[in-house]
Design a protein around this motif. Sequence first.
Motif, PDB file in Angstrom:
ATOM      1  N   VAL A 158       0.810  -1.212   0.000  1.00 49.01           N
ATOM      2  CA  VAL A 158       0.000   0.000   0.000  1.00 49.01           C
ATOM      3  C   VAL A 158       0.846   1.265   0.000  1.00 49.01           C
ATOM      4  O   VAL A 158       0.385   2.330  -0.404  1.00 49.01           O
ATOM      5  N   LEU A 159       2.109   1.193   0.423  1.00 49.72           N
ATOM      6  CA  LEU A 159       2.963   2.366   0.488  1.00 49.72           C
ATOM      7  C   LEU A 159       3.744   2.603  -0.790  1.00 49.72           C
ATOM      8  O   LEU A 159       4.464   3.599  -0.889  1.00 49.72           O
ATOM      9  N   GLY A 176       7.716  -4.028  -5.337  1.00 54.03           N
ATOM     10  CA  GLY A 176       6.754  -3.500  -4.370  1.00 54.03           C
ATOM     11  C   GLY A 176       7.183  -3.732  -2.939  1.00 54.03           C
ATOM     12  O   GLY A 176       8.308  -4.143  -2.646  1.00 54.03           O
ATOM     13  N   LYS A 177       6.287  -3.440  -2.038  1.00 48.93           N
ATOM     14  CA  LYS A 177       6.517  -3.598  -0.600  1.00 48.93           C
ATOM     15  C   LYS A 177       5.483  -4.570  -0.039  1.00 48.93           C
ATOM     16  O   LYS A 177       4.494  -4.899  -0.681  1.00 48.93           O
ATOM     17  N   GLN A 178       5.753  -5.002   1.168  1.00 46.08           N
ATOM     18  CA  GLN A 178       4.848  -5.944   1.822  1.00 46.08           C
ATOM     19  C   GLN A 178       3.896  -5.237   2.787  1.00 46.08           C
ATOM     20  O   GLN A 178       3.213  -5.891   3.569  1.00 46.08           O
ATOM     21  N   VAL A 195      -4.102  -6.691   0.187  1.00 51.69           N
ATOM     22  CA  VAL A 195      -3.385  -7.957   0.349  1.00 51.69           C
ATOM     23  C   VAL A 195      -1.930  -7.727  -0.025  1.00 51.69           C
ATOM     24  O   VAL A 195      -1.634  -7.039  -1.012  1.00 51.69           O
ATOM     25  N   SER A 196      -1.021  -8.274   0.752  1.00 48.71           N
ATOM     26  CA  SER A 196       0.396  -8.110   0.438  1.00 48.71           C
ATOM     27  C   SER A 196       0.771  -8.949  -0.774  1.00 48.71           C
ATOM     28  O   SER A 196       0.108  -9.938  -1.108  1.00 48.71           O
ATOM     29  N   GLY A 197       1.840  -8.532  -1.439  1.00 44.66           N
ATOM     30  CA  GLY A 197       2.304  -9.274  -2.607  1.00 44.66           C
ATOM     31  C   GLY A 197       2.741 -10.681  -2.275  1.00 44.66           C
ATOM     32  O   GLY A 197       2.590 -11.601  -3.085  1.00 44.66           O
ATOM     33  N   LEU A 201       0.672 -13.351  -4.424  1.00 44.84           N
ATOM     34  CA  LEU A 201       1.379 -13.975  -5.539  1.00 44.84           C
ATOM     35  C   LEU A 201       2.692 -14.616  -5.130  1.00 44.84           C
ATOM     36  O   LEU A 201       3.448 -15.062  -5.995  1.00 44.84           O
ATOM     37  N   GLY A 202       2.973 -14.649  -3.831  1.00 45.72           N
ATOM     38  CA  GLY A 202       4.229 -15.251  -3.387  1.00 45.72           C
ATOM     39  C   GLY A 202       5.441 -14.406  -3.683  1.00 45.72           C
ATOM     40  O   GLY A 202       6.569 -14.923  -3.728  1.00 45.72           O
TER      41      GLY A 202
END
Length: 236
Positions: A158-159, A176-178, A195-197, A201-202
């Motif tokens: 999200v950041l 990206g970031k988690q 949802v975090s990456g 998507l692993g």
Amino acid sequence: MELRRQPSICTAMTLLPISTVRTSTPLANQRLLFQLNADQIALQRQYDQLSSGRRVLRLSDDPAAASRALGLYRGIDRGNQLLRNAESTNSFYQSADSALARVDSALIDSRAIAVQAAQTVLGEEERAGLSYAIQQSIGSILAAGNSMYRDHHLLGGVLDRGVAYEYEGNNILYRGKQAVGQTPLGLGAASPINVSGSDALGSGEVMLVGQSLNATLDSDTRLVDLKHGKGVAPGV
């Protein structure tokens, strides 16, 4: 008979000051005007209460009631804000669900293409068409990984303000970031909005690389490696 004159007795008496309040005409007129002005203000307050249907229009009308009203208004504003937070979170969930649905559809299509290619003998043009379809599925997953809602990544942190997934040669690099955004929904509990990456998507996980099992034939398969290393004779 002898008449005698009694001597007069003088008693000292204290004279109190006499109240002599005197008001000048201008001062009396000023007091009268002040009283008329106060009466007009009181009447206007009554008219305002009748027209608005509210007893307290200003804090000075009833400080105690105004304080209770302000507390109620703050509670209503907080409830409305929590409702807006819930609606915004629901919109984020729907957008993330749509992005994950695109990923799921692309994976299903890729698996169907792989099964189709493994069950029959294909020509060069057919293999090229299936390869193009696989690339299209990969592109769909890449676009879903970069999908955004309200300037926030749904699957890439999200950041992050840049591109979460991008091609680097033949590979896809995750930049990206988690981070996962959260919003309060009541009772001090915060709910995630994306949802975090890694979960989606692993991304960011350790990639395991092993030896090829040589399960299928490709352009690099040697004839001497077939039949468990026994090889085959060249022919049709």
